[in-house]
Enzyme design. Structure first.
Site, mmCIF file in Angstrom:
data_model
loop_
_atom_site.group_PDB
_atom_site.id
_atom_site.type_symbol
_atom_site.label_atom_id
_atom_site.label_comp_id
_atom_site.label_asym_id
_atom_site.label_seq_id
_atom_site.Cartn_x
_atom_site.Cartn_y
_atom_site.Cartn_z
ATOM 1 N N SER A 3 -27.887 5.663 -11.476
ATOM 2 C CA SER A 3 -28.879 4.593 -11.558
ATOM 3 C C SER A 3 -30.268 5.223 -11.613
ATOM 4 C CB SER A 3 -28.768 3.658 -10.343
ATOM 5 O OG SER A 3 -29.751 2.647 -10.402
ATOM 6 N N GLU A 35 -23.860 8.660 -2.859
ATOM 7 C CA GLU A 35 -23.923 7.994 -1.551
ATOM 8 C C GLU A 35 -23.853 6.474 -1.641
ATOM 9 O OE1 GLU A 35 -28.185 7.600 -2.857
ATOM 10 O OE2 GLU A 35 -26.512 8.982 -3.198
ATOM 11 N N CYS A 84 -31.636 12.250 -6.355
ATOM 12 C CA CYS A 84 -32.241 11.442 -7.416
ATOM 13 C C CYS A 84 -33.734 11.752 -7.570
ATOM 14 C CB CYS A 84 -31.963 9.962 -7.191
ATOM 15 S SG CYS A 84 -32.130 8.996 -8.731
ATOM 16 N N HIS A 112 -26.098 9.167 -7.681
ATOM 17 C CA HIS A 112 -25.979 8.541 -6.358
ATOM 18 C C HIS A 112 -24.541 8.506 -5.852
ATOM 19 C CE1 HIS A 112 -30.132 7.203 -5.850
ATOM 20 N NE2 HIS A 112 -30.138 6.870 -7.131
ATOM 21 N N ARG A 156 -30.381 -8.185 -8.945
ATOM 22 C CA ARG A 156 -31.821 -8.206 -8.638
ATOM 23 C C ARG A 156 -32.642 -8.155 -9.924
ATOM 24 N NH1 ARG A 156 -33.536 -2.651 -6.735
ATOM 25 N NH2 ARG A 156 -33.333 -2.403 -8.992
ATOM 26 N N LYS A 191 -32.124 2.418 -19.132
ATOM 27 C CA LYS A 191 -31.691 2.902 -17.828
ATOM 28 C C LYS A 191 -30.272 3.473 -17.892
ATOM 29 C CE LYS A 191 -31.482 1.393 -12.986
ATOM 30 N NZ LYS A 191 -31.651 0.245 -12.059
#
Length: 314
Positions: free
Chosen positions: A192, A237, A142, A235, A249, A163
């Site tokens: 993301s 992972e 990333c 991502h 969040r 985003k």
């Protein structure tokens, strides 16, 4: 063979519960075998969560792997206890004289900042240069990938109008690549980020090869034969709930965010999300570890010697 990590590392209990083979330090020392030396420069704020995610994927290999946790020396972490960093992490200055078979640099939540405005940019540039002579193969994730591809090739990043957030379909562009062995032609990956790199900026003759992309979110994975580099901008992972945690969040903070694309069943944030990328995450990291094992010198001291000679004669 299992992964070797410090006996008291919090990730250890999580991995053991998941069935990942973890070797204690005493047993590892008794074995007459050279484990692969993998370093993880962890730039994420929640370092415990990230180190667990990476250790899970690296530890799935049949090879013995010793994972060394590394942090930026001049940067104070806000979301990880200082005693954890002192107990389990080395600063780059403490490991810069070592050689590594593989070295992973994570993302960081600073995508929209110009690289030069990042407080640790000067140290990161030194680390990136160091990987050329002290690391056999590097894996950038990333923001770490954006930083590396800018540093080595001046490929810019662009801020997105919204985003890129969710689980998106991707295409396998190079099935013959050793990094994509076993990959489907079409698969899903967790995304993301607020920025992107664009394939039109990958110059001919740069040695950069595009391996994966998405029609919706663009470039995903690039390989580079020089120094055996991998750049992934998404991502694989991530845990099953990571996107949900990021979403809630941001909602709580009042940020302008929509639910992650193709993530919650029926796009309902009250429902438990399904993990659609786990198998390809294990495949990618397993292929990378295997490629490192097949090509790295047995003697760690020999890593980077040919590149050092090229520097001296070039």
């Amino acid at each position: 063979m299992p992964i070797r990590i410090p006996d008291e590392l919090p990730a250890r209990d999580i991995l053991v519960r998941e069935g990942v083979k973890v070797m204690d330090e005493k047993t590892a020392l008794r074995q007459d075998i050279r484990p692969l030396q993998i370093g993880l420069l962890n730039l994420m704020p929640n370092k415990i969560k990230t180190e667990t995610q990476i250790a899970r994927l690296v530890g799935a290999s049949p090879l013995q792997v010793e994972l060394t946790l590394v942090r930026i020396g001049g940067h104070k972490a806000k979301n990880t206890p200082e005693d954890h960093l002192i107990s389990f992490y080395n600063t780059w200055d403490e490991v810069k004289d070592r050689k590594f078979d593989g070295f992973i640099i994570t993302g960081a939540p600073i995508e929209t900042l110009p690289f030069e405005d990042v407080t640790y940019w000067d140290e990161l540039k030194q680390i990136l240069d160091w990987t050329e002579t002290n690391v056999h193969s590097s894996f950038f994730i990333c923001w770490g990938a954006m930083a590396a591809i800018w540093h080595f090739h001046k490929v810019p990043k662009y801020t997105l109008p919204a985003k890129a957030f969710g689980v998106y379909r991707h295409q396998n562009l190079k099935p013959a690549s050793p990094y994509l062995t076993g990959f489907s032609d079409d698969f899903q990956i967790s995304v993301s980020r607020w920025t992107e790199v664009r394939k039109e900026d990958l110059r001919a003759g740069s040695g950069l090869e595009l391996l994966m992309e998405s029609k919706d979110t663009g470039v995903c994975l690039i390989s580079e034969e020089k120094c055996n580099r991998l750049y992934i901008f998404n991502h694989v992972e991530y845990d099953s709930t990571t996107l949900a945690e990021e979403y809630f969040r941001d909602v709580e903070a009042g940020a302008p965010i929509k639910p992650p694309h193709n993530y919650f069943p029926d796009d309902d944030p009250k429902k438990q999300p399904l993990n659609r990328w786990r198998s390809h995450a294990f495949l990618l990291f397993g292929n990378w570890i295997n490629e490192v094992y097949q090509t790295t010198p047995y003697d760690l001291a020999e890593i980077g010697l040919d590149r050092m000679d090229q520097r001296l004669t070039g």
